[in-house]
Each structure stands twice: as C-alpha cells, then as structure tokens.
Motif scaffolding. Structure first.
Motif, PDB file in Angstrom:
ATOM      1  N   ALA A 104       0.828  -1.208   0.000  1.00 30.86           N
ATOM      2  CA  ALA A 104       0.000   0.000   0.000  1.00 30.86           C
ATOM      3  C   ALA A 104       0.860   1.255   0.000  1.00 30.86           C
ATOM      4  N   LEU A 105       1.939   1.239   0.777  1.00 33.16           N
ATOM      5  CA  LEU A 105       2.845   2.382   0.809  1.00 33.16           C
ATOM      6  C   LEU A 105       3.546   2.568  -0.529  1.00 33.16           C
ATOM      7  N   GLY A 106       3.948   1.473  -1.135  1.00 31.32           N
ATOM      8  CA  GLY A 106       4.576   1.551  -2.451  1.00 31.32           C
ATOM      9  C   GLY A 106       3.641   2.139  -3.488  1.00 31.32           C
ATOM     10  N   ASN A 107       2.349   1.814  -3.381  1.00 37.10           N
ATOM     11  CA  ASN A 107       1.363   2.356  -4.320  1.00 37.10           C
ATOM     12  C   ASN A 107       1.219   3.863  -4.151  1.00 37.10           C
ATOM     13  N   VAL A 108       1.304   4.347  -2.905  1.00 31.86           N
ATOM     14  CA  VAL A 108       1.257   5.795  -2.671  1.00 31.86           C
ATOM     15  C   VAL A 108       2.427   6.466  -3.382  1.00 31.86           C
ATOM     16  N   ILE A 109       3.610   5.905  -3.222  1.00 26.73           N
ATOM     17  CA  ILE A 109       4.814   6.479  -3.832  1.00 26.73           C
ATOM     18  C   ILE A 109       4.699   6.483  -5.353  1.00 26.73           C
ATOM     19  N   GLN A 110       4.187   5.406  -5.917  1.00 24.96           N
ATOM     20  CA  GLN A 110       4.074   5.287  -7.371  1.00 24.96           C
ATOM     21  C   GLN A 110       3.055   6.247  -7.968  1.00 24.96           C
ATOM     22  N   THR A 111       2.032   6.625  -7.192  1.00 25.90           N
ATOM     23  CA  THR A 111       0.957   7.457  -7.743  1.00 25.90           C
ATOM     24  C   THR A 111       1.130   8.941  -7.451  1.00 25.90           C
ATOM     25  N   VAL A 112       2.206   9.327  -6.781  1.00 22.16           N
ATOM     26  CA  VAL A 112       2.453  10.750  -6.529  1.00 22.16           C
ATOM     27  C   VAL A 112       2.480  11.498  -7.861  1.00 22.16           C
ATOM     28  N   GLY A 113       1.707  12.573  -7.930  1.00 22.45           N
ATOM     29  CA  GLY A 113       1.641  13.362  -9.159  1.00 22.45           C
ATOM     30  C   GLY A 113       0.681  12.827 -10.189  1.00 22.45           C
ATOM     31  N   LYS A 114      -0.060  11.749  -9.844  1.00 21.84           N
ATOM     32  CA  LYS A 114      -1.007  11.145 -10.774  1.00 21.84           C
ATOM     33  C   LYS A 114      -2.431  11.235 -10.214  1.00 21.84           C
ATOM     34  N   PRO A 115      -3.458  11.116 -11.073  1.00 22.42           N
ATOM     35  CA  PRO A 115      -4.844  11.215 -10.605  1.00 22.42           C
ATOM     36  C   PRO A 115      -5.207  10.159  -9.562  1.00 22.42           C
ATOM     37  N   GLU A 116      -4.506   9.018  -9.558  1.00 19.27           N
ATOM     38  CA  GLU A 116      -4.849   7.937  -8.635  1.00 19.27           C
ATOM     39  C   GLU A 116      -4.256   8.140  -7.246  1.00 19.27           C
ATOM     40  N   PHE A 117      -3.568   9.255  -7.015  1.00 13.81           N
ATOM     41  CA  PHE A 117      -2.840   9.434  -5.764  1.00 13.81           C
ATOM     42  C   PHE A 117      -3.732   9.287  -4.541  1.00 13.81           C
ATOM     43  N   PHE A 118      -4.882   9.959  -4.535  1.00 10.94           N
ATOM     44  CA  PHE A 118      -5.710   9.938  -3.332  1.00 10.94           C
ATOM     45  C   PHE A 118      -6.364   8.579  -3.108  1.00 10.94           C
ATOM     46  N   HIS A 119      -6.641   7.860  -4.187  1.00  9.20           N
ATOM     47  CA  HIS A 119      -7.106   6.478  -4.026  1.00  9.20           C
ATOM     48  C   HIS A 119      -6.034   5.653  -3.301  1.00  9.20           C
ATOM     49  N   GLY A 120      -4.781   5.812  -3.745  1.00 12.21           N
ATOM     50  CA  GLY A 120      -3.687   5.086  -3.122  1.00 12.21           C
ATOM     51  C   GLY A 120      -3.476   5.489  -1.672  1.00 12.21           C
ATOM     52  N   LEU A 121      -3.602   6.782  -1.400  1.00 16.05           N
ATOM     53  CA  LEU A 121      -3.410   7.265  -0.038  1.00 16.05           C
ATOM     54  C   LEU A 121      -4.485   6.722   0.890  1.00 16.05           C
ATOM     55  N   LEU A 122      -5.740   6.683   0.419  1.00 12.09           N
ATOM     56  CA  LEU A 122      -6.824   6.139   1.245  1.00 12.09           C
ATOM     57  C   LEU A 122      -6.648   4.645   1.483  1.00 12.09           C
ATOM     58  N   GLU A 123      -6.164   3.929   0.473  1.00  8.05           N
ATOM     59  CA  GLU A 123      -5.907   2.500   0.647  1.00  8.05           C
ATOM     60  C   GLU A 123      -4.827   2.288   1.712  1.00  8.05           C
ATOM     61  N   PHE A 124      -3.794   3.111   1.679  1.00  7.09           N
ATOM     62  CA  PHE A 124      -2.733   3.043   2.679  1.00  7.09           C
ATOM     63  C   PHE A 124      -3.283   3.338   4.078  1.00  7.09           C
ATOM     64  N   LEU A 125      -4.109   4.363   4.186  1.00  7.97           N
ATOM     65  CA  LEU A 125      -4.666   4.731   5.484  1.00  7.97           C
ATOM     66  C   LEU A 125      -5.617   3.670   6.028  1.00  7.97           C
ATOM     67  N   THR A 126      -6.426   3.087   5.140  1.00  3.80           N
ATOM     68  CA  THR A 126      -7.376   2.087   5.628  1.00  3.80           C
ATOM     69  C   THR A 126      -6.684   0.802   6.045  1.00  3.80           C
ATOM     70  N   SER A 127      -5.449   0.559   5.545  1.00  2.34           N
ATOM     71  CA  SER A 127      -4.685  -0.602   5.999  1.00  2.34           C
ATOM     72  C   SER A 127      -4.136  -0.378   7.406  1.00  2.34           C
ATOM     73  N   ILE A 128      -4.086   0.884   7.821  1.00  2.58           N
ATOM     74  CA  ILE A 128      -3.629   1.236   9.161  1.00  2.58           C
ATOM     75  C   ILE A 128      -4.803   1.457  10.103  1.00  2.58           C
ATOM     76  N   CYS A 129      -5.847   2.098   9.576  1.00  2.25           N
ATOM     77  CA  CYS A 129      -7.022   2.466  10.373  1.00  2.25           C
ATOM     78  C   CYS A 129      -8.270   2.196   9.535  1.00  2.25           C
ATOM     79  N   PRO A 130      -8.893   1.027   9.686  1.00  2.00           N
ATOM     80  CA  PRO A 130     -10.058   0.675   8.875  1.00  2.00           C
ATOM     81  C   PRO A 130     -11.156   1.739   8.950  1.00  2.00           C
ATOM     82  N   MET A 131     -11.746   2.038   7.808  1.00  2.00           N
ATOM     83  CA  MET A 131     -12.788   3.063   7.725  1.00  2.00           C
ATOM     84  C   MET A 131     -13.900   2.577   6.808  1.00  2.00           C
TER      85      MET A 131
END
Length: 296
Positions: free
Chosen positions: A23-50
């Motif tokens: 999940a963290l790797g996906n955040v890094i890969q999507t920086v500057g791309k439209p999918e960034f916030f999707h990746g960031l939310l996936e990373f956050l939900t792996s830490i804190c389910p929502m």
C-alpha cells in the motif's frame, strides 16, 4: 513544519508487513497522478479501517473543492443537504481551518462545539450520512489553502479507537511528505479555481457577515453565528465573555425578530438566503430574500 497532535494518546507501533508495504509503495508510485488519493486512502485504511473517506481542498477565498469521495460500504439512500452550496461555512473542520489551525490530525469529537450533535448542520449532513465518527488530516499548503484527507466511520460502530488515531499519527510524516510532493507536481490549487466557486464563496461569506443585520443588533448576530454552529448558551457566553442568562435572552430576541420557532427553521432560513447575498456590500440577504418572496 509544525504539526498539531492529539494529546494523551500513547504512540502506536506499526508492523510493516507485505500488505502495508504494498500500500505504501502504491502511494509512492501514484504521486503526481490522478490515482494518488485512491492510493493514499488504501494506505490509510490498511492502518485504520474506515467505512468511507475522501480528500478536498480548503480555501479561504473559494468554497471547498472535493477531490475524491469513496465509500467502502454501500451508501445510504438519503437526501443529504448540499454541503458545497453553503453549509460548509458551519462545518467545524472548515471553521478550524479559517481560524488558522495548523497541519495535523483532528477528531471531530475534539473540535466540534458542545451541542454540535443537536445542530441542524449535524442533523442534515453528518447524521444523514450515518456517520459515527470523522477524522480530518490537514496539510497546510499556505495561509489561505490546505489539503484535507478525511476518514469516516459509519453507525452502528462506536467510532475510531484511540490506538487507531495514534497509528495515523505515527505515519503523519509519510503522509505529509507524499502530499507535499504530489501538490508540487500536480499544482492542485490553480487547477480547482474558477469564477463560479469564487462567487458562491463570496455569497456564503457575505451571508455569515450580514445575515439578519436589518433586524438584529451586532451582538445578536454574534450569538446567531454560535447558534447555527452548535454552541450551547453556556459556551457561547464563554466565547463572547458574557453570561448564560444574557445569551438566552438574546436567543429569544433572535427567534422573535426573525419570526422562527426552532433551530431547524433558523438553519433553513439561513441557507435559503445565501443566493440573495450581495458580495462586497453590507446588505442583509434576509431582507433581499423577504422582498423576493413577499406576496404581491
């Protein structure tokens, strides 16, 4: 960067397992791309389910701009007040931003007024979405702009646990670094501008400044703002350095002068008047609204 933190929550220990690393790797890969916030939310939900979450830009000169909203569970079929047509001005998260709140993580229960759950804003927005809890991660871009990533827990859950909040705090430096890099590459703020957003926000701000000015005293209008925002008479008196008894008398006077009998009527009247506001003028949108709807 100075970061505001939740107090009295012990630090959390996070295990970087395969799923979290991916999940963290996906955040890094999507920086500057439209999918960034999707990746960031996936990373956050792996830490804190929502149950749901999203991202938006807060601006001092425009209405908030929604960048992403995602629900992991089916959305409730309810008629929800349009937050972006003006109700956002009463959101405690947006009010905290306007007051200059710094970058950090904020729980709704810690920033909301004491009677927020009884306010019409809560009943027509948060309650209608079925929310049990809300966390706002704010990264301050500059004095006038901030990026908000928000996490939501639905009812019947009891909300986010302290250890979940602590886990998010642990990874805040990673989150903020990714946001800063993404913002620098994508130039978020210029991309969301527009005359319509600017005009709507100016009407909303003018309504907050001038609503009821043709009928109410200056102090009554100050009390009115706290009424709309969900403050009790006790907390309003504390904010205005007055007494609870005086505030209660002023509340009764507001109801009488505006010819309303409840908080619901007050909130609805305020929202209806926003389109009639005249930015850059000290005119009362209520007077314009009443003139428009008056018979004959």
């Amino acid at each position: 960067m100075e970061i505001s933190r939740i107090q009295d929550i012990p630090a959390a220990t996070i295990t970087l397992d395969t799923a979290l690393a991916t999940a963290l790797g996906n955040v890094i890969q999507t920086v500057g791309k439209p999918e960034f916030f999707h990746g960031l939310l996936e990373f956050l939900t792996s830490i804190c389910p929502m149950h749901s979450g999203g991202a938006m830009i807060f601006s001092r000169h425009q209405r908030p701009q929604l960048l992403l909203y995602r629900r992991w569970t089916s959305a409730r079929k309810v008629g929800v007040l349009d937050y972006f047509s003006g109700a956002y001005i009463l959101d405690p998260n947006y009010q905290r931003f306007l007051a200059g709140g710094g970058s950090g993580i904020y729980c709704l229960r810690d920033v909301a007024p004491d009677e927020f759950s009884n306010s019409e804003f809560y009943l027509q927005f948060y309650s209608q979405l079925g929310l049990a809890d809300y966390i706002d991660i704010i990264w301050r871009i500059d004095e006038d702009t901030a990026l908000s990533v928000f996490l939501e827990q639905n009812k019947p859950s009891t909300g986010f646990a302290p250890e979940q909040v602590a886990a998010i705090e642990t990874v805040l430096p990673i989150i903020f670094s990714a946001m800063e890099k993404h913002h620098g590459q994508l130039a978020l703020v210029p991309a969301i501008g527009g005359d319509d957003n600017n005009l709507i926000h100016r009407k909303v701000q003018s309504s907050i400044d001038n609503f009821g000015s043709s009928l109410l005293t200056k102090r009554e209008r100050e009390v009115l703002f706290y009424m709309l925002s969900g403050y009790s008479a006790t907390l309003t008196a504390d904010r205005l350095k007055s007494t609870e008894g005086t505030v209660k008398v002023q509340r009764k006077s507001i109801h009488r002068k505006l010819e309303i009998g409840s908080q619901a009527e007050l909130f609805a009247l305020f929202i209806r008047c926003i389109p009639y506001a005249t930015p850059d003028e000290d005119s009362d949108p209520l007077a314009a609204y009443q003139s428009f709807v008056a018979p004959g």
